[in-house]
Design an enzyme around this catalytic site. Structure first.
Site, PDB file in Angstrom:
ATOM      1  N   ILE A 105       1.253   7.007   0.136  1.00  0.00           N
ATOM      2  CA  ILE A 105       0.570   6.059   1.013  1.00  0.00           C
ATOM      3  C   ILE A 105      -0.893   5.950   0.619  1.00  0.00           C
ATOM      4  O   ILE A 105      -1.558   6.960   0.397  1.00  0.00           O
ATOM      5  CB  ILE A 105       0.644   6.526   2.487  1.00  0.00           C
ATOM      6  N   CYS A 106      -1.376   4.704   0.558  1.00  0.00           N
ATOM      7  CA  CYS A 106      -2.794   4.510   0.255  1.00  0.00           C
ATOM      8  C   CYS A 106      -3.500   4.172   1.559  1.00  0.00           C
ATOM      9  O   CYS A 106      -3.464   3.049   2.023  1.00  0.00           O
ATOM     10  CB  CYS A 106      -2.943   3.371  -0.745  1.00  0.00           C
ATOM     11  N   LEU A 107      -4.116   5.171   2.168  1.00  0.00           N
ATOM     12  CA  LEU A 107      -4.769   4.963   3.461  1.00  0.00           C
ATOM     13  C   LEU A 107      -6.016   5.847   3.522  1.00  0.00           C
ATOM     14  O   LEU A 107      -5.937   7.052   3.281  1.00  0.00           O
ATOM     15  CB  LEU A 107      -3.780   5.334   4.587  1.00  0.00           C
TER      16      LEU A 107
ATOM     17  N   GLN B   1      -1.354   0.181  -3.646  1.00  0.00           N
ATOM     18  CA  GLN B   1      -0.798   1.408  -4.204  1.00  0.00           C
ATOM     19  C   GLN B   1       0.292   1.010  -5.199  1.00  0.00           C
ATOM     20  O   GLN B   1       0.453   1.604  -6.238  1.00  0.00           O
ATOM     21  CB  GLN B   1      -0.229   2.270  -3.070  1.00  0.00           C
TER      22      GLN B   1
ATOM     23  N   ASN C 135       0.808  -1.217   0.000  1.00  0.00           N
ATOM     24  CA  ASN C 135       0.000   0.000   0.000  1.00  0.00           C
ATOM     25  C   ASN C 135       0.846   1.273   0.000  1.00  0.00           C
ATOM     26  O   ASN C 135       0.323   2.378   0.195  1.00  0.00           O
ATOM     27  CB  ASN C 135      -0.945   0.014   1.193  1.00  0.00           C
TER      28      ASN C 135
END
Lengths: 194, 591
Positions: A87-89, A122, A79
């Site tokens: 960052i994929c959050l 990601q 991610n």
């Protein structure tokens, strides 16, 4: 306008229990709009033992808009982009709430390190490796942690010396090291990229 | 069966009404409904203006408020979440229960108002957002129970409104999905930015248009400011009060019996003349030097462009001037020649096919434009005729005939792009065998031809200088116009039925829908009165609406034909039963 009073309070609050959480937030310069967060790699993961630096940029609407965060330390994780550190959050995007803080956001990032979500990647390359060949993934992640996230035992002067030996001018090497927070690998990368 | 009758040719049929003079008046009386062009007084389709926008949604709001005993802002939040589909909302209520319905939409209804921490001016709280203390009167507790200071709430609202999320502003607490009370938002925002508060109100109101599949903005440019609401069926054609007629489903011009997809493809095709481009790519080659398309007009494969460059026609490569045919024999690109010929053949066939349909489409569209201009002069003829001392005083048959002509001319012109796609390979290549295609094509073309000849006949009769004719001649023309009009109406209806049930209806792909044929022309949306104050009045109006829909359908044919024409292929709405639930509340209201 960024609510600087709140940012100040957040920093104080964060430094108060740095021992317990291991999470640090420090301004990059006098401007509180740009900060660096530091999180320890979670125990029991390939990131254990590493210290990860995260670039934080606060938008004008902070805390009503989410802070922008990305890894400054290279990290191998489904991610997190292995190229840019993006960052994929969800809480850094549409699930952000003004009630969250930099510290809670960094805690979430740390939690993301322990529980990757390859279903919503990601970095597609990393995610594929995670799903198809978990052992290799762990190996690569651990190697990257060793290489990029471990603070070297060398002192600043020794690092500067090392870079000078590689052929960089001393002043340039020193400023490069400073700008990346003393990480010689990052400094080298910065010097090479010009 | 109607299908066996032949309208266009039979003389007997055509002069059916002309047997004796007495029947004339009787005809006019009896067939009033079929011949009069007056649109229904109350249309189920409504124009929603800026002023009536609130009134338009009041009915839905009121239903939800009464059914679930909710406040207006809760009802609005629910309706926005369920995209103003009351039936859907009620279905969720029945299926999953009230609390689930509310949670999904972010509605929190406080059952007991005795807060654990009432806010008074003397009490202070610490706002978790700015981490400052705030006095009770400077803080607000939302219905979900989360309490923050007013400054932070305001900031949050402003950012959300500017992000375009006015319709769903969530509470600031982490993972709390409750939607904020619109009154609080309005109140707090207007203190700092009155303009933005107004914008917020507008956005909330316009949700009824933006988030509702039964309501759409009129596509007029410059925009008339109106929106159109339809009942029951979104595949229909409407006329806005600004005069624009359009297809409600795709918002382009009214194009039935073409489906939206066909029309979109057709207008694009006509627009970029892709067939011409096709021809150029097949018949010409670009000059290697100036890149202009060069067509070979005979001779050997050494061609020279007007710019002076010579090149090999077979491979397209530049050559010198001393190049001769003999030196390129045995060229390896020669073996593709056969394929290329097939390609040429195909492109030519496609082009001719397209030209066939396009020419007819254009011819009728042009006629339509010319006839629209003729309207003035024909109406002049009417006023001249009215001046004269004739037994016949009523000339409404002329205007009715004209309207019939305009309507059917449009149907006719759009029937050509329909046929182009229906019997072409672009959409339905594997849907039918060549044999089936041929049979269906013949069936359709017969109908098209009949319609075409009758439309031309009507056009001819209407252009007669009837204002100069004597009494009997005028009566004769009137007879013709009325008869042909009736025939045309039936033919149009038959064509739509055929398309719905025999052509599109037989396909496996359910992606093509056409707007139903309206005998009296495209339905003009009626104004929604904005001063509808009593709740009683608004429900009463509901029932006549259904009634108008009924009588607006083509009259004269059996009811089975009716449903076959317009509604057969689509699932009927089954929500009617829910309306009964409203009854008790209504009765309570009355008392």
């Amino acid at each position: 306008m960024i609510d600087f009073a709140r940012v100040q309070k957040e920093l104080q609050e964060c430094s108060r229990d740095v021992e317990a959480s291991g999470i640090k937030v420090a301004p990059k310069s006098d401007n509180l709009g740009r900060l660096t967060g530091t999180i320890p790699g979670p125990v029991g993961t390939p990131y254990e033992g590493g210290t990860f630096q995260i670039d934080i940029t606060l938008p004008d609407g902070y805390p009503f808009e989410p802070p922008k965060m990305q890894f400054a330390t290279k990290v191998w994780h489904p991610n997190i982009s292995s190229q840019s550190g993006a960052i994929c959050l969800d809480i850094l995007k549409d699930q952000w709430s003004p009630a969250l803080t930099l510290k809670t956001a960094l805690l979430s990032v740390q939690a993301l390190l322990s529980t990757p979500e390859p279903g919503d990647p990601q970095d597609a390359v990393v995610a594929q490796q995670y799903l198809r060949d978990y052992q290799t993934f762990v190996g690569t992640a651990r190697y990257w942690t060793e290489t990029f996230a471990k603070t070297s035992s060398l002192g600043v002067e020794e690092k500067v010396q090392k870079l000078v030996e590689m052929g960089f001018p001393e002043a340039l090497a020193r400023s490069a090291l400073e700008s990346v927070g003393g990480d010689e690998n990052l400094a080298l990368e910065k010097l090479c990229s010009g | 069966m109607e299908g066996e009758e032949d309208y266009g040719v039979s003389e007997e049929e055509e002069y059916f009404y002309a047997d004796d003079g007495d029947s004339l008046d009787g005809l006019a009386d009896n067939d009033d409904s079929a011949l009069q062009w007056a649109p229904p007084k109350v249309s189920a389709t409504k124009v929603i203006t800026k002023e009536s926008l609130l009134a338009a949604q009041r009915e839905d709001l009121r239903r939800v408020m009464e059914l679930l005993s909710l406040k207006e802002h809760h009802a609005r939040t629910l309706l926005i979440h369920y995209r103003w589909d009351v039936e859907k909302l009620l279905a969720v209520l029945v299926e999953k229960g009230k609390s689930c319905l509310f949670t999904e939409a972010g509605v929190t209804v406080v059952e007991n108002l005795d807060d654990d921490m009432p806010l008074t001016s003397s009490s202070t709280i610490t706002c978790d957002i700015c981490i400052e203390d705030a006095s009770g009167d400077n803080a607000t507790r939302m219905e979900c129970g989360h309490c923050f200071c007013n400054d932070c709430w305001t900031e949050h609202f402003i950012i959300k409104i500017n992000e375009g999320q006015s319709r769903r502003i969530q509470c600031m607490a982490h993972r709390c999905s409750a939607i904020c009370d619109e009154a609080i938002v309005r109140n707090l925002v207007s203190r700092r930015h009155p303009d933005l508060a107004e914008k917020f109100d507008r956005f909330l109101l316009e949700s009824y248009i933006e988030d509702n599949k039964m309501v759409k903005w009129c596509p007029s440019t410059p925009h008339c400011g109106n929106a159109i609401r339809v009942e029951e069926d979104e595949f229909c054609e409407v006329e806005c009060s600004c005069g624009l007629q359009f297809c409600f489903s795709c918002l382009s011009e009214a194009h039935s019996p073409c489906s939206c997809l066909m029309w979109e493809r057709w207008s694009k095709k006509c627009h970029d003349e892709s067939e011409t481009v096709n021809w150029i790519t097949v018949h010409t080659k670009p000059c290697p030097k100036c890149h202009k398309p060069v067509e070979k007009n005979g001779g050997c494969n050494l061609v020279s462009c007007i710019c002076g460059q010579s090149f090999c026609w077979v491979c397209g490569g530049a050559t010198g001037r001393d190049h001769t045919w003999s030196r390129i024999t045995g060229h390896s690109c020669g073996r593709y020649k056969e394929d290329r010929e097939k390609q040429t053949e195909r492109a030519k066939r496609d082009l001719y096919r397209y030209m066939h349909y396009h020419n007819r489409f254009k011819a009728h569209t042009d006629s339509f434009k010319l006839e629209s201009k003729l309207k003035e002069s024909i109406l002049d003829k009417v006023s001249i005729a009215e001046e004269r001392e004739l037994r016949l005083k009523d000339f409404s048959w002329v205007t009715n005939g004209l309207n019939r002509l305009f309507r059917s001319r449009r149907v006719l012109s759009y029937s050509y792009p329909f046929a182009f796609y229906m019997f072409g390979e672009e959409f339905f290549k594997d849907e039918m065998t060549d044999e089936e295609r041929e049979i269906k094509k013949n069936l359709f073309e017969d109908q098209q031809q009949q319609l075409e000849s009758n439309v031309e006949k009507l056009s001819m009769f209407l252009e007669e200088p009837f204002q100069q004719f004597n009494q009997d001649k005028v009566m004769e023309i009137r007879m013709h116009v009325i008869n042909v009009s009736v025939i045309i109406d039936k033919l149009c209806q038959k064509m739509y039925e055929c398309i719905e049930s025999d052509l599109l209806g037989s396909l496996h792909l359910g992606t093509h829908h056409i707007a139903p044929y309206k005998s009296k022309g495209i339905e003009r949306a009626s104004e929604l009165s904005s001063c509808r104050n009593t709740k009683l009045g608004s429900t009463d109006e509901y029932l006549p609406c259904g009634g108008t829909l009924e009588c607006d359908r083509p009259s004269g044919s059996g009811s089975s034909d009716d449903s076959g024409c317009s509604y057969r292929k689509r699932a009927k709405k089954e929500g009617g039963g829910f309306f009964d639930l409203n009854l008790p509340a209504e009765i309570v209201d009355r008392n």
